[in-house]
Design an enzyme around this catalytic site. Structure first.
Site, PDB file in Angstrom:
ATOM      1  N   ASP A  11     -13.863  -1.848   2.378  1.00 27.51           N
ATOM      2  CA  ASP A  11     -13.000  -2.043   3.545  1.00 27.51           C
ATOM      3  C   ASP A  11     -13.818  -1.575   4.760  1.00 27.51           C
ATOM      4  O   ASP A  11     -14.509  -2.393   5.406  1.00 27.51           O
ATOM      5  CB  ASP A  11     -11.705  -1.222   3.350  1.00 27.51           C
ATOM      6  CG  ASP A  11     -10.782  -1.189   4.569  1.00 27.51           C
ATOM      7  OD1 ASP A  11     -11.139  -1.740   5.621  1.00 27.51           O
ATOM      8  OD2 ASP A  11      -9.680  -0.594   4.483  1.00 27.51           O
TER       9      ASP A  11
ATOM     10  N   ASN B  14     -10.221   5.390   1.133  1.00 27.38           N
ATOM     11  CA  ASN B  14     -10.562   5.577   2.552  1.00 27.38           C
ATOM     12  C   ASN B  14     -11.698   6.591   2.733  1.00 27.38           C
ATOM     13  O   ASN B  14     -11.571   7.534   3.521  1.00 27.38           O
ATOM     14  CB  ASN B  14      -9.331   5.984   3.367  1.00 27.38           C
ATOM     15  CG  ASN B  14      -8.332   4.856   3.533  1.00 27.38           C
ATOM     16  OD1 ASN B  14      -7.245   4.891   2.951  1.00 27.38           O
ATOM     17  ND2 ASN B  14      -8.682   3.834   4.306  1.00 27.38           N
TER      18      ASN B  14
ATOM     19  N   GLU C 235     -11.035   0.718  -3.770  1.00 22.92           N
ATOM     20  CA  GLU C 235     -11.389   0.366  -2.392  1.00 22.92           C
ATOM     21  C   GLU C 235     -12.036   1.561  -1.685  1.00 22.92           C
ATOM     22  O   GLU C 235     -11.473   2.653  -1.660  1.00 22.92           O
ATOM     23  CB  GLU C 235     -10.099  -0.065  -1.674  1.00 22.92           C
ATOM     24  CG  GLU C 235     -10.260  -0.536  -0.249  1.00 22.92           C
ATOM     25  CD  GLU C 235      -8.903  -0.962   0.344  1.00 22.92           C
ATOM     26  OE1 GLU C 235      -7.934  -1.192  -0.419  1.00 22.92           O
ATOM     27  OE2 GLU C 235      -8.817  -1.025   1.583  1.00 22.92           O
TER      28      GLU C 235
ATOM     29  N   LYS D   2      -0.891  -0.903  -4.491  1.00 24.61           N
ATOM     30  CA  LYS D   2      -2.122  -0.165  -4.157  1.00 24.61           C
ATOM     31  C   LYS D   2      -1.740   1.278  -3.894  1.00 24.61           C
ATOM     32  O   LYS D   2      -0.872   1.545  -3.061  1.00 24.61           O
ATOM     33  CB  LYS D   2      -2.775  -0.810  -2.939  1.00 24.61           C
ATOM     34  CG  LYS D   2      -3.748   0.053  -2.158  1.00 24.61           C
ATOM     35  CD  LYS D   2      -4.506  -0.776  -1.132  1.00 24.61           C
ATOM     36  CE  LYS D   2      -4.756  -0.011   0.157  1.00 24.61           C
ATOM     37  NZ  LYS D   2      -5.456  -0.845   1.173  1.00 24.61           N
ATOM     38  N   LEU D   3      -2.386   2.190  -4.612  1.00 25.58           N
ATOM     39  CA  LEU D   3      -2.125   3.613  -4.411  1.00 25.58           C
ATOM     40  C   LEU D   3      -3.228   4.212  -3.555  1.00 25.58           C
ATOM     41  O   LEU D   3      -4.415   4.028  -3.841  1.00 25.58           O
ATOM     42  CB  LEU D   3      -2.101   4.365  -5.758  1.00 25.58           C
ATOM     43  CG  LEU D   3      -1.110   3.895  -6.815  1.00 25.58           C
ATOM     44  CD1 LEU D   3      -1.205   4.799  -8.051  1.00 25.58           C
ATOM     45  CD2 LEU D   3       0.315   3.892  -6.273  1.00 25.58           C
ATOM     46  N   LYS D   4      -2.833   4.928  -2.529  1.00 30.52           N
ATOM     47  CA  LYS D   4      -3.798   5.693  -1.749  1.00 30.52           C
ATOM     48  C   LYS D   4      -4.199   6.903  -2.595  1.00 30.52           C
ATOM     49  O   LYS D   4      -3.313   7.563  -3.179  1.00 30.52           O
ATOM     50  CB  LYS D   4      -3.165   6.146  -0.435  1.00 30.52           C
ATOM     51  CG  LYS D   4      -2.924   4.993   0.530  1.00 30.52           C
ATOM     52  CD  LYS D   4      -4.237   4.439   1.047  1.00 30.52           C
ATOM     53  CE  LYS D   4      -4.045   3.570   2.270  1.00 30.52           C
ATOM     54  NZ  LYS D   4      -5.342   3.070   2.784  1.00 30.52           N
TER      55      LYS D   4
ATOM     56  N   GLY E  45      -4.439  -4.675   5.782  1.00 33.61           N
ATOM     57  CA  GLY E  45      -3.433  -4.514   6.826  1.00 33.61           C
ATOM     58  C   GLY E  45      -3.679  -3.235   7.591  1.00 33.61           C
ATOM     59  O   GLY E  45      -4.396  -2.348   7.122  1.00 33.61           O
TER      60      GLY E  45
ATOM     61  N   LYS F 136     -10.179  -7.393   7.089  1.00 33.10           N
ATOM     62  CA  LYS F 136      -9.280  -7.011   8.185  1.00 33.10           C
ATOM     63  C   LYS F 136      -9.902  -7.536   9.463  1.00 33.10           C
ATOM     64  O   LYS F 136     -10.954  -7.047   9.888  1.00 33.10           O
ATOM     65  CB  LYS F 136      -9.175  -5.483   8.294  1.00 33.10           C
ATOM     66  CG  LYS F 136      -8.352  -4.808   7.228  1.00 33.10           C
ATOM     67  CD  LYS F 136      -8.325  -3.319   7.499  1.00 33.10           C
ATOM     68  CE  LYS F 136      -7.628  -2.592   6.366  1.00 33.10           C
ATOM     69  NZ  LYS F 136      -7.832  -1.127   6.489  1.00 33.10           N
TER      70      LYS F 136
ATOM     71  N   ASP G 206      -7.081   2.984  -3.197  1.00 32.29           N
ATOM     72  CA  ASP G 206      -7.843   2.994  -1.947  1.00 32.29           C
ATOM     73  C   ASP G 206      -8.099   4.437  -1.545  1.00 32.29           C
ATOM     74  O   ASP G 206      -7.159   5.198  -1.325  1.00 32.29           O
ATOM     75  CB  ASP G 206      -7.040   2.272  -0.851  1.00 32.29           C
ATOM     76  CG  ASP G 206      -7.807   2.164   0.467  1.00 32.29           C
ATOM     77  OD1 ASP G 206      -8.970   2.601   0.542  1.00 32.29           O
ATOM     78  OD2 ASP G 206      -7.215   1.614   1.422  1.00 32.29           O
TER      79      ASP G 206
ATOM     80  N   SER H 244       0.859  -1.183   0.000  1.00 29.85           N
ATOM     81  CA  SER H 244       0.000   0.000   0.000  1.00 29.85           C
ATOM     82  C   SER H 244       0.895   1.233   0.000  1.00 29.85           C
ATOM     83  O   SER H 244       1.696   1.417   0.926  1.00 29.85           O
ATOM     84  CB  SER H 244      -0.892  -0.043   1.245  1.00 29.85           C
ATOM     85  OG  SER H 244      -1.680   1.116   1.353  1.00 29.85           O
TER      86      SER H 244
HETATM   87  O1  OSB Z   1      -7.383   1.477   4.398  1.00 26.30           O
HETATM   88  O2  OSB Z   1      -6.287  -0.278   4.054  1.00 26.30           O
HETATM   89  C1  OSB Z   1      -6.412   0.778   4.645  1.00 26.30           C
HETATM   90  C2  OSB Z   1      -3.359   1.383   6.871  1.00 26.30           C
HETATM   91  C3  OSB Z   1      -3.956   1.915   7.999  1.00 26.30           C
HETATM   92  C4  OSB Z   1      -5.320   2.123   7.998  1.00 26.30           C
HETATM   93  C5  OSB Z   1      -6.086   1.765   6.876  1.00 26.30           C
HETATM   94  C6  OSB Z   1      -5.496   1.216   5.761  1.00 26.30           C
HETATM   95  C7  OSB Z   1      -4.097   1.070   5.738  1.00 26.30           C
HETATM   96  C8  OSB Z   1      -3.347   0.592   4.569  1.00 26.30           C
HETATM   97  C9  OSB Z   1      -1.991  -0.027   4.816  1.00 26.30           C
HETATM   98  O3  OSB Z   1      -3.736   0.717   3.440  1.00 26.30           O
HETATM   99  C10 OSB Z   1      -2.054  -1.491   4.886  1.00 26.30           C
HETATM  100  C11 OSB Z   1      -0.773  -2.086   5.412  1.00 26.30           C
HETATM  101  O4  OSB Z   1       0.224  -2.057   4.693  1.00 26.30           O
HETATM  102  O5  OSB Z   1      -0.767  -2.594   6.555  1.00 26.30           O
HETATM  103 MG    MG Z   2      -8.532   0.444   2.948  1.00 33.80          MG
END
Ligand code: OSB
Ligand code: MG
Length: 372
Positions: free
Chosen positions: A239, A191, A214, A161-163, A291, A263, A189, A135
């Site tokens: 998620d 969020n 995501e 995976k790109l935020k 994760g 998760k 992703d 990520s």
């Molecule tokens: O949205 O998946 C998520 C980390 C912290 C909180 C939310 C997320 C994430 C990650 C990182 O995307 C995942 C990892 O490498 O553990």
């Molecule tokens: Mg996520």
């Protein structure tokens, strides 16, 4: 099993580089660890809540409070506790799934160690290694992003995976796709950073052949995701919205997503996580393991879960070095883009006492007899 005591420990592990998402920039991982004592074995649990309630409502100090004052007393009141009984015993307490998951995980570890059973085998895992994705946080520039992705691909990661967030979406995706080619397994992703009104922007991601988007919309906007799915071609993955097996079945049934990020902390534990895997697999939906920047403890458990047959996409189960210069267990390392599934009893890891002390902010021992 009779639980006699529980040690709560707050940790702070510096990250090798800041991790920026649409909701926060983290420079260190702050988390809560739990060690459960029984006459036969000890068990470790990692609570994935972050220091601040920005990913979800839970946060580390709140989890410590609810564990001490509401969860442990319920276990103390039961004479004997098996891991499978933890969730039903804690069910009267509403929500606080990350706190509950940490408690269940510690009991699982102790129970399986006493039974000489590796966690992966207990869950029904079918693989000895799992493919690793990574990520990648939001960056200040596209050049920095391309350098970072190149580094991860050199290291062997099999999926990127790109935020994303409004203003950092179509252009970084275009740049990564152009630089690394059409074969790269690529996903994004958000969020929860978008609304349904952003559907035209999200549709601009369609030409880039992403595996999935995501959680673009709010946690409680499951119907909005179903509407969005009608307006874009990229598959939707949830998620934050998936808080239980029931929520997973509902989201899949109404077409709010076609893929699920599992998760365990978010859904109240590894046993509920396995039920989500089962329900999604029965409904023909791929799952992958998310994760929360876990230490080696949580990573060991995630990697075991990701070895179940329905985990057909690489997860955010990266190597320890992607996060920490010094982990609190032996590091998980990439080999050919894969991580090894632990096969020793319980979670199958050993916590390194000196490394643990180095990152401990405080600890607090609770005698369960005193809670009766
Ligand atoms: O949205 O998946 C998520 C980390 C912290 C909180 C939310 C997320 C994430 C990650 C990182 O995307 C995942 C990892 O490498 O553990
Ligand atoms: Mg996520």
């Amino acid at each position: 099993m009779k639980i006699t005591g529980c040690e709560l420990r707050r940790l702070r592990l510096p990250l090798v580089e800041p991790f920026r998402t649409s909701f926060a920039t983290q420079h260190a991982r702050e988390l809560l660890l739990l060690r459960i004592l029984t006459p036969d074995a000890e068990g470790w649990g990692e609570c994935v809540a972050m220091s601040d309630p920005l990913y979800s409502a839970e946060y580390s100090d709140g989890a410590a409070h609810v564990i001490q004052h509401f969860l442990l007393p319920r276990l103390a009141a039961a004479a004997e506790v098996s891991a499978a009984q933890v969730a039903p015993l804690l069910a009267p307490v509403k929500d606080h799934r990350m706190a509950k998951a940490a408690v269940e995980m510690a009991v699982l570890d102790a129970e399986l160690q006493a039974a000489h059973m590796p966690f992966a085998r207990y869950l029904g895992a079918v693989n000895d290694t799992v493919p690793a994705g990574v990520s990648v946080g939001i960056m200040d520039s596209t050049d920095r992003l391309l350098d970072t992705v190149a580094g991860y691909l050199d290291a062997g990661y099999l999926r990127i995976k790109l935020k994303i967030q409004p203003g950092w979406d179509v252009e970084p995706v275009r740049a990564v796709r152009e630089r690394f080619g059409d074969d790269l397994l690529l996903q994004v992703d958000a969020n929860t950073a978008y609304t349904l009104a952003d559907a035209p922007t999200l549709a601009q991601l369609d030409p880039f052949g992403l595996l999935l988007i995501e959680q673009p919309l709010a946690e409680d906007d499951v119907r909005g995701h179903a509407q969005l799915a009608q307006r874009i071609r990229t598959p939707l993955c949830l998620d934050e919205s998936i808080t239980s097996a029931r929520a997973a079945a509902h989201a899949l049934a109404i077409g709010a997503c076609s893929i699920i990020n599992i998760k365990p902390g978010r859904v109240g534990g590894y046993l509920e996580a396995r039920r989500i895997h089962d329900v999604a697999t029965a409904m023909g939906a791929p799952v992958w393991c998310g994760g929360m920047l876990e230490t080696g403890i949580g990573r060991a458990a995630n990697v075991a879960l990701a070895a179940l047959p329905g985990f057909v996409l690489p997860g955010d189960t990266s190597a320890s070095a992607r996060y920490y210069a010094q982990d609190i267990t032996a590091p998980f390392v990439l080999s050919d883009g894969h991580l090894q599934v632990p096969n020793a009893p319980g979670l199958g890891i050993e916590v390194q006492p000196d490394a643990l002390e180095d990152v401990t902010l405080w600890r607090h021992y609770i005698n369960l007899q005193s809670l009766r």
